[in-house]
Structures are given as structure tokens and as C-alpha cells.
Design a protein around this motif. Structure first.
Motif, PDB file in Angstrom:
ATOM      1  N   UNK A 146     -16.040  14.503   8.341  1.00 38.44           N
ATOM      2  CA  UNK A 146     -14.919  14.913   9.182  1.00 38.44           C
ATOM      3  C   UNK A 146     -15.163  14.566  10.647  1.00 38.44           C
ATOM      4  N   UNK A 147     -16.408  14.490  11.034  1.00 38.71           N
ATOM      5  CA  UNK A 147     -16.740  14.070  12.396  1.00 38.71           C
ATOM      6  C   UNK A 147     -16.562  12.554  12.523  1.00 38.71           C
ATOM      7  N   UNK A 148     -17.011  11.821  11.524  1.00 39.21           N
ATOM      8  CA  UNK A 148     -17.026  10.355  11.587  1.00 39.21           C
ATOM      9  C   UNK A 148     -15.625   9.744  11.594  1.00 39.21           C
ATOM     10  N   UNK A 149     -14.665  10.398  10.925  1.00 40.03           N
ATOM     11  CA  UNK A 149     -13.350   9.753  10.786  1.00 40.03           C
ATOM     12  C   UNK A 149     -12.600   9.649  12.106  1.00 40.03           C
ATOM     13  N   UNK A 150     -13.082  10.316  13.124  1.00 37.33           N
ATOM     14  CA  UNK A 150     -12.408  10.236  14.429  1.00 37.33           C
ATOM     15  C   UNK A 150     -13.115   9.285  15.387  1.00 37.33           C
ATOM     16  N   UNK A 151     -14.041   8.484  14.902  1.00 34.86           N
ATOM     17  CA  UNK A 151     -14.833   7.639  15.795  1.00 34.86           C
ATOM     18  C   UNK A 151     -14.485   6.157  15.705  1.00 34.86           C
ATOM     19  N   UNK A 152     -13.440   5.826  14.994  1.00 34.81           N
ATOM     20  CA  UNK A 152     -13.045   4.419  14.926  1.00 34.81           C
ATOM     21  C   UNK A 152     -13.937   3.549  14.047  1.00 34.81           C
ATOM     22  N   UNK A 153     -14.624   4.176  13.103  1.00 37.96           N
ATOM     23  CA  UNK A 153     -15.466   3.428  12.157  1.00 37.96           C
ATOM     24  C   UNK A 153     -14.564   2.835  11.063  1.00 37.96           C
ATOM     25  N   UNK A 154     -14.769   1.564  10.734  1.00 36.55           N
ATOM     26  CA  UNK A 154     -14.009   0.972   9.621  1.00 36.55           C
ATOM     27  C   UNK A 154     -14.683   1.343   8.308  1.00 36.55           C
TER      28      UNK A 154
END
Lengths: 607, 278
Positions: A146-154
Motif C-alpha cells: 500500500x505504500x509502494x503503489x503511490x510511488x510511481x513504480x511500474x
């Protein structure tokens, strides 16, 4: 010419469990363009199955705990085969990584004064495992996801990497196929982080999911990286044994941490019968003291059920072999007995071990609050893996990094429970940070068109064979034979003659794999996926077997019936596996580097 | 220092009884069962029947795997942990949304064929696998967790267990999306563009009730997430394999917050006068 999509990233992370997610987060935070590839949907990786907790010397429950005790515990548990630098960094950084999870939204169980609660676990001197009931892994992976999905990771979900691509000596990307449509994808990347987890599917009885087919270890090996410590496979002492369809599913060590006892068919708590010398001073010698320990008495020593996993698993095997096992070939694990010690034991058990309660209720018709469980060893974890630098997590191939279970070093010959979740976040972060730094220093590379073409052609061969109609094999049957072979011949108790036989079997399985044909088309075709996974399984199976033959002693997870004792002659080196120029597997010995004096002193002080 | 207390003999006795009980329920003869499994895509598909052997303790996913190995090598199924922890193997068994790994064959009527088909609220990829990617996009649109500054002396926070019990209930969710599958707003009316579904209302509830979170999501709940579409039929709660009281503990309290903040006449009046000129 083969068709494929191309994606370009600075850092490509392969695997989206705890280590992969944490690496991707760190790389993205430093400004790198990050791609994250995973075989399953996001949030389904094997981390989700971790139950007991994450080890970190927060000292919230026992103020005597600190990083140096955690370091000494980890080294003792690993029989001093560990990469001591990794063990040091892990013990020092784990508390910050746990607090960071809380800052990102994780909700751990609490102490009465509102801090993160910690529980007892095997091999840890003090209560050290931050946890959420017995679903800590779910909490961790969801928090990171849930933290990672807001960081612009493809994020490339349901996508399987089948080869690493190199530009000269350094890694330049990876080739994959998407599971849903079966189309090829090429990833152009300046650094690659392998975080693909373990190899449990090489064995028949395992707590691991289908994903654990040794992809990362095998990809790295084929790209020229060294593997290390592959003989050290952890057989968790408590997997379910009955009914047959659930055999191997994990029963958390948390059951023993909460006071669960192991009993043989004669009613004897057999763990008191064999307490290893190096743990004697820390282990209770009577039931009453053991119970006081799990109740939090700081003057009590821990019960022998909480000895290290390798030892407990072997004690269970001994009871079964000598005819003192439970009806279905395990022993009894009982938590219900605490009803004689507390009033609301049933509620307490369901609060502390909710998924165990449901697992046994639903899958085995057993109510663990009133009946014992039947348990036996199950293949759980590989301590070995890709050899990495302790500080940067870079492998022996420039630009190729590894973290988590796919990497070797932290756990030595045996991993302590709870040290894997902390491993994921400590070294996931480090791998992401150093991969991003490495990527920033690279100019763009060129991808090897011939290797891409060859990889694609080979991947599609199983379809071609089906149409040619020659003598063929089915993928599931070959996989099953491989699992049976490893279970029988390179399992928890090993002998040279059996392992040599295993090598012959593996060679013949390799021939059979070359004849596998699959039906259907490329869209979400599990037969095809299984066929492609097999070459990875065969590579890691051979690496485990050859390493296990080479280590002619018993240590940690590696037990040799023909060499049942520890041999100090073998204490001084790790066993390395690498690919020779002729394509054969080469085994070599690498001396364990001398430990720094200050760390050596910590170990002495904690003896 | 081996011990052999009276308590431990009780353990053995009840363990032996449990083992006998399960052996008895196994039956001695090997039985077989027929499964009607959806094969193909949404436009080109049909049920096909497969017969396979049944042994003690088997779950539906075991049967699917057996059929794969025996006669349908390319039968598409999504799964991972096979222990009810990852939420991958969601499907509809005899019409009910279930995790295949937690559905025991001995709780089904095996004298009739067992129907196994994919979830209906999402586009079908093939066989039992659906494209659930919409769920991952929907989650991204929810305002993320934003904690208040640490306020304990050691730079962290203090939270009491009683204050996190409810949030922990919601965080048990394994994202199997069975609640989404059964929700008529998504399943029958296809409101995927205007309604996030029970899974993500529960997710919002976990954020809103998190003791450290500082964001107010009632505005987005009402507008973007379409909480008003839910008419609390509790179908989601019934199918949740984690037994989360989705409707009672998550959705209804959120609906109350939305009503309090957006429909309370007094609040509306105050807001009218406080509104700044645009």
C-alpha cells in the motif's frame, strides 16, 4: 524474429514479496525509474504466509535486549557460517525497519503501555518478535504494497522472468513472459535486484507455494553469479501431516512461543531428552521453568521446544523413526494443555493464534483449543542462495543484486524464526539503495538480440514438440518425480550414496525435461509455466545436492547420517556453486572471512 | 530430564481420538467425483466434466490440480499458498463464491457433479482465471495513510490494543475479492467506475479508524467511491473467508460519518455561511 514489448527502467526488481517491495520502494525514493516484476498478483507473494513475527531488538518487552544479543543469537543459530557483516547490519537496522513499517501504517499487537509487543521464538534469548497475531507476513506485505503503489513504480503483475540479459560483464536487463497472454517482454535496466524467494518446490513436502521454484538462484547462476551455502535447507519442524492433502502446510513456531509442547505417543515431552551443549545454559531443564519463561518470567530459561528449528526437526524425526510417533507419522504439538494454567485458555489461543485455529478447524477438523495437532518436518526455507556483498547486496555479477531468501549469508547454516521478515526489509532496503546508486553511475547499455531470440525460441519448444508428436513427457509428471527424488534422497537426513543416486536421477530428469510437450495455447497455460519452471528447479536441485555431498559433516539444516557430527575442519569455509565455462556445475570452497575483533568479543560475552 | 506427566498422557489420548475420528471419516474405499469446470473464454466457453479420485481431506483446489495433471494440462487456475492466506484461488463452487483451497470436498454433495466456475464480477481471462486488475487501480485512488507526527519521547507513537482491535479486524483482509464478486452493484450493475466495492470500503474504514491517520476521507467516500450505492444487503459479509464483519463494522460506520458530515442540516447551514468565495 521473435515479437516482444520493451520496457525501460533504471532498476528492475524481480519479485514482489517483502524484499522486492522494500527494494523497489527504496530505489524509487532515490529517484530511480523502477520496474517491479512478479509472478503472481501484487500482495500474494510468499511473505504473506509468514506467521510468527519479525525479529528486532526493540527491547519493548525485555529491556535487556539490544542489537549485540540479537547478533550473537543469529550467529549461534547459524553455527557461525553466517556472513558476520550481514548479521551485524541486520541486528543493528532491524528495529528501524520495524518502526518504519509502523510509520507506514502497519498495526502490530501492543504492549500494555502501548508500544509494539514482542513474543518469544526459537533461538532468541529475549522476546523479540514484533507480530500481529499469527498473520505478521500479511501485515507486512500489505503495508509495503500500500505504500509502494503511490510511488510511481511500474508493476508488472503475473509476469515471469526467464533470463537475465547482459551487456559484456554487467547485467543489462531481463527477458520475461506475461502469464496472462503468454507474450514476451524485454526489460532494459541498468541494475537488477533478484528478490524471488526460495526453492521449496524442489521437494515433495513443503510449506512453500508453487512460486518457490528457485527462479532467482537459477537466473543468477546462468548469468554467471556464484551461489553459496546451498546445502543448508531448513526443514521446519512443524508442518501439518494429516490429512494428506494438507501435508506440509506450516504450523507457526508461535504455537510453541505461546507455550505449546511437543509430545510423543508415550506422552513424553521428548525435547527435554536432547539439549545441545551450546544451548544448555539457556534452556530450561524442567516443565515448570519452561512455562514460567513463556509467561514472561525474566529469570526463567526457555523451554526446549524453542531450541533452533534444525534441532527440533531432527528430534521429531528421531521419535518417528524409533516408533514413538503419532498415528499419521508425526508427533503431537499441544497448546490446549494451557487450560490447566489459565481460565480463558480457549479465548487466549484464538486471540494469539487465530489462523492456526481456523487452519486446523477447516482443513483437519481439529479444535486446537481442546485437542493436540499432529505435526512433522516440512521443507521451509533455503539459507543458501546468491552470494552477495554484505553491505551492498551486489552479487558477483556487476549490476546484479539480491535480497531476502534468494540471497545467502545472513542465516548461515540455520535460520532463526523471525529473522527472515527482518532480513527482507533490512536487505531489501539496502539492495534497492545500492542498485539505484549503481544504476545512476551507468551509461545505457545495449541488449543482446541473439540471446533474446534464443531464449524465446527455447521457451516455445514445448509447444513445437506437441505438434511434432514424437515421444514426449508431461510437465506435471516430471515435476512430481523431481520432488519425490529430492525428498527421498536429499531431504532431512542425507547420505553420500543416496545423493550420488540423486545426481543420476536429476540427469535423467533433465533429459525428460528436454522432451516435455504441452497442449493448448500460450494464454494462462499452467502446463507451459510448469515446463519452464522445471529448468530452474533442476538447477537448484543439483546445486543443493552437489553442495550437500561436498560438506561431509552435519551442521545446522544439513544433516549427514554418514557424518553425523560437526567437523571443525568444515567450519572455516562456505561452499560455492558456479557455472563452469563448459556449462557444468563447479563446486568450490571459499574461506569464511575472519571476524572483526569487536564482534568476536560480543559472541564471547553472550556465550 | 525427560518428563512424562499425567497431563501429557491426556494429550496423547485426545490426539489418538482425533486421529481415529479423521480416519473413520475418510472411509476405506477410494471414491471419485465429477467436476463441471468452466473451460474457455467469456465468448467461447463451456462447462466440461472431469472425473477424478477423491481422498481424505481433499479440497476443491486439490481436485483441480489432480485434473490438471491427469487430463487437462492447460486448465487455467490462479493459486498460491493453498492455506487460505493469500486469497488467490477465488472461484464459484456450486454457485457460491469460495476460496478453492479452503473448500473441503466432504462438505459438498459428491453424488452430483460439483460446478466450478470463475468469478463473475470481473472480465474472464480463461477457464477459472479472471482479470482482477481493476481492484488494484481502485485502491490507488484512495487517499493514502498519513500519520500524525510521532508524539512519544522515543520518536514513535503509543497505541492501546483496544484502540487497534477494530483496525486489525479489517487488516485481516487477504484481498481475495470474493466480496467484490458477490456485490450486486459490481456483479449485476457493473458500477466499477463509480463504486469501489466492499473490499475498498473496508480498506477506507481501516484507514479512517487507524489511530494515527490524519486524513478525512468522507468526501471521497461520498463522491469518488460511491458509498451510497451500497444498500447493506450483507452479501459481502457472508462470503468473507476471514469473517470480517464488513457491513456492520466497516461500511455502516462509514455511511454514518458521511451522513453526519454531508447531510446533517445544521452542519450544512454552518458550511454555507463559512464557505469562502471562489
Amino acid at each position: 524474429m521473435v515479437e516482444y514489448e520493451t520496457h525501460s527502467h533504471d532498476v528492475l526488481v524481480v519479485g514482489a514479496g517483502g524484499a522486492g517491495l522494500r527494494a523497489a520502494i527504496e530505489a524509487a525514493a532515490s529517484g530511480a525509474r523502477v520496474g517491479l516484476v512478479c509472478k503472481s498478483l501484487l500482495g500474494k507473494a510468499h511473505t504473506v504466509m509468514a506467521e510468527g513475527g519479525i525479529a528486532a531488538a526493540l527491547a519493548n518487552v525485555d529491556e535487556r535486549d539490544n542489537w549485540s544479543v540479537h547478533f550473537a543469537d543469529t550467529m549461534r543459530g547459524g553455527q557461525y557460517m553466517n556472513n558476520w557483516r550481514m548479521a551485524e547490519l541486520h541486528a543493528k537496522e532491524a528495529p528501524d525497519r520495524v518502526r518504519e513499517l509502523e510509520a507506514w501504517g502497519a498495526v502490530f499487537d501492543r504492549t500494555p503501555d502501548g508500544r509494539i509487543l514482542q513474543r518469544n521464538f526459537g533461538g532468541h534469548k529475549y522476546p523479540r518478535l514484533a507480530h500481529v497475531g499469527d498473520r505478521t507476513g500479511l501485515e507486512m506485505i500489505r503495508t509495503l504494497q500500500d505504500y509502494a503503489i503511490h510511488l510511481g513504480i511500474d508493476v508488472h503483475m503475473e509476469c515471469t522472468v526467464i533470463a537475465l540479459l547482459k551487456d559484456g560483464e554487467r547485467v543489462a536487463g531481463a527477458m520475461a513472459y506475461d502469464r496472462e497472454r503468454g507474450r514476451f517482454r524485454v526489460f532494459d535496466a541498468k541494475a537488477v535486484v533478484i528478490a524471488t524467494g526460495g526453492i521449496g518446490r524442489a521437494f515433495h513436502i513443503t510449506s512453500n507455494s508453487w512460486e518457490y521454484s528457485g527462479d532467482g538462484q537459477s537466473l543468477a547462476y546462468r548469468a554467471g553469479a556464484a551461489l553459496q551455502d546451498m546445502e543448508f535447507v531448513q526443514f521446519h519442524p512443524t508442518g501439518m501431516v494429516w490429512p494428506p492433502s494438507v501435508r506440509g502446510i506450516l504450523v507457526t513456531e508461535g504455537v510453541r512461543g505461546e507455550g505449546g509442547i511437543l509430545v510423543n505417543r508415550e506422552g513424553r515431552r521428548f525435547m527435554f531428552d536432547d539439549i545441545p551443549e551450546n544451548y544448555r545454559s539457556q534452556t530450561a531443564d524442567n516443565e515448570e521453568e519452561g512455562w514460567r519463561y513463556v509467561q514472561g518470567d525474566k529469570n526463567a530459561r526457555r523451554p526446549p521446544e524453542l531450541l533452533t528449528r534444525d534441532h527440533v526437526a531432527r528430534c521429531i524425526m528421531r521419535e518417528v523413526r524409533e516408533g514413538r510417533g503419532s498415528p499419521h507419522g508425526g508427533v503431537f504439538l499441544d497448546i490446549s494443555w494451557i487450560k490447566s494454567k489459565m481460565s480463558d485458555s480457549s479465548g487466549h489461543i484464538r486471540k494469539k493464534l487465530p489462523s492456526m485455529y481456523h487452519q486446523f478447524k477447516q482443513l483437519a477438523d481439529i479444535d486446537i483449543t481442546s485437542e493436540p495437532m499432529e505435526v512433522g518436518p516440512t521443507t521451509h526455507y533455503v539459507m543458501g542462495g546468491i552470494r552477495v556483498d554484505g553491505d551492498t547486496q551486489m552479487s558477483t555479477v556487476p549490476g546484479l543484486f539480491a535480497a531476502g531468501e534468494a540471497a545467502a549469508g545472513l542465516h548461515g547454516a540455520n535460520r532463526l524464526g523471525g529473522n527472515s521478515l527482518s532480513d527482507l526489509v533490512v536487505f531489501g532496503k539496502r539492495a534497492g539503495e545500492h542498485a539505484a546508486r549503481f544504476a545512476a553511475e551507468q551509461s545505457s547499455s545495449s541488449l543482446p538480440a541473439d540471446a533474446i531470440d534464443r531464449t524465446a525460441r527455447e521457451a516455445l519448444e514445448p509447444f513445437d514438440r506437441a505438434s511434432k508428436g514424437a515421444s514426449t513427457e508431461g510437465p506435471y509428471q516430471v515435476q512430481h518425480t523431481l520432488q519425490e527424488t529430492m525428498q527421498e534422497l536429499v531431504g532431512i537426513v542425507r547420505r553420500e550414496d543416496e545423493m550420488v543416486r540423486a545426481l543420476d536421477c536429476l540427469a535423467s530428469l533433465r533429459n525428460r525435461t528436454a522432451r516435455i510437450a504441452v497442449t493448448g495455447n500460450r494464454e494462462y497455460n499452467p502446463g507451459w509455466h510448469t515446463a519452464l519452471d522445471l529448468s530452474n528447479l533442476l538447477t537448484v536441485a543439483e546445486a543443493v545436492t552437489r553442495s550437500a555431498i561436498e560438506r561431509r559433516e552435519s551442521r545446522g539444516g544439513h544433516f549427514r547420517a554418514d557424518y553425523p557430527e560437526k567437523d571443525t575442519g568444515y567450519a572455516g569455509f562456505n561452499i560455492l556453486v558456479s557455472r563452469d565455462t563448459d556449462g557444468s556445475m563447479r563446486i568450490s570452497r571459499e574461506p569464511v572471512p575472519a571476524m572483526r575483533d569487536d564482534l568476536r568479543q560480543i559472541i564471547e560475552e553472550n556465550k | 530430564m525427560g518428563t512424562s506427566a499425567g497431563d501429557s498422557m491426556d494429550v496423547v489420548e485426545s490426539g489418538r481420538r482425533a486421529a481415529e475420528r479423521s480416519d473413520a471419516s475418510a472411509g476405506s474405499e477410494t471414491r471419485s467425483a465429477t467436476f463441471r469446470i468452466w473451460r474457455g473464454t467469456a465468448t467461447d466457453g463451456r462447462f466440461e466434466a472431469y472425473t477424478t479420485g477423491v481422498s481424505e481431506g481433499m479440497v476443491v483446489l486439490d481436485a483441480i490440480h489432480q485434473i490438471q495433471a491427469e487430463s487437462a494440462g492447460d486448465l487455467a487456475v490462479r493459486w498460491n499458498c493453498k492455506a487460505g492466506k493469500c486469497g488467490s484461488c477465488s472461484a464459484e463452487v456450486n454457485g457460491r463464491p469460495r476460496l478453492m483451497c479452503m473448500t473441503r470436498l466432504n462438505e459438498l454433495d459428491l453424488s452430483e457433479p460439483v460446478t466450478v466456475e470463475p468469478m463473475k464480477a470481473f472480465p474472464l481471462v480463461r477457464d477459472l482465471v479472471t482479470d482482477v486488475s481493476w481492484n488494484f487501480e481502485a485502491k490507488k485512488r484512495i487517499a493514502k495513510f498519513s500519520p500524525r507526527a510521532p508524539d512519544a519521547a522515543d520518536g514513535t507513537w503509543r497505541m492501546q490494543q483496544s484502540d487497534v482491535d477494530r483496525v486489525q479486524e479489517f487488516r485481516k483482509c487477504i484481498e481475495c475479492f470474493l466480496c467484490q464478486d458477490v456485490c450486486h452493484v459490481l456483479r449485476d450493475h457493473g458500477k466499477h467506475d463509480s463504486f469501489v466495492g466492499p473490499r475498498f470500503l473496508t480498506y477506507v474504514a481501516a484507514l479512517e479508524m487507524h489511530p494515527l491517520d490524519t486524513v478525512n476521507r468522507t468526501g471521497e467516500l461520498k463522491e469518488a467511491h460511491g458509498i451510497g450505492y451500497c444498500n447493506i444487503t450483507k452479501c459481502c459479509t457472508k462470503v468473507c473467508p476471514e469473517s470480517i464483519a464488513i457491513t456492520d463494522n466497516a461500511i455502516i460506520p462509514l455511511k454514518e460519518r458521511v451522513v453526519d458530515e454531508h447531510y446533517d442540516p445544521l452542519t450544512a447551514l454552518v458550511r454555507l455561511f463559512r464557505r469562502k468565495p471562489q
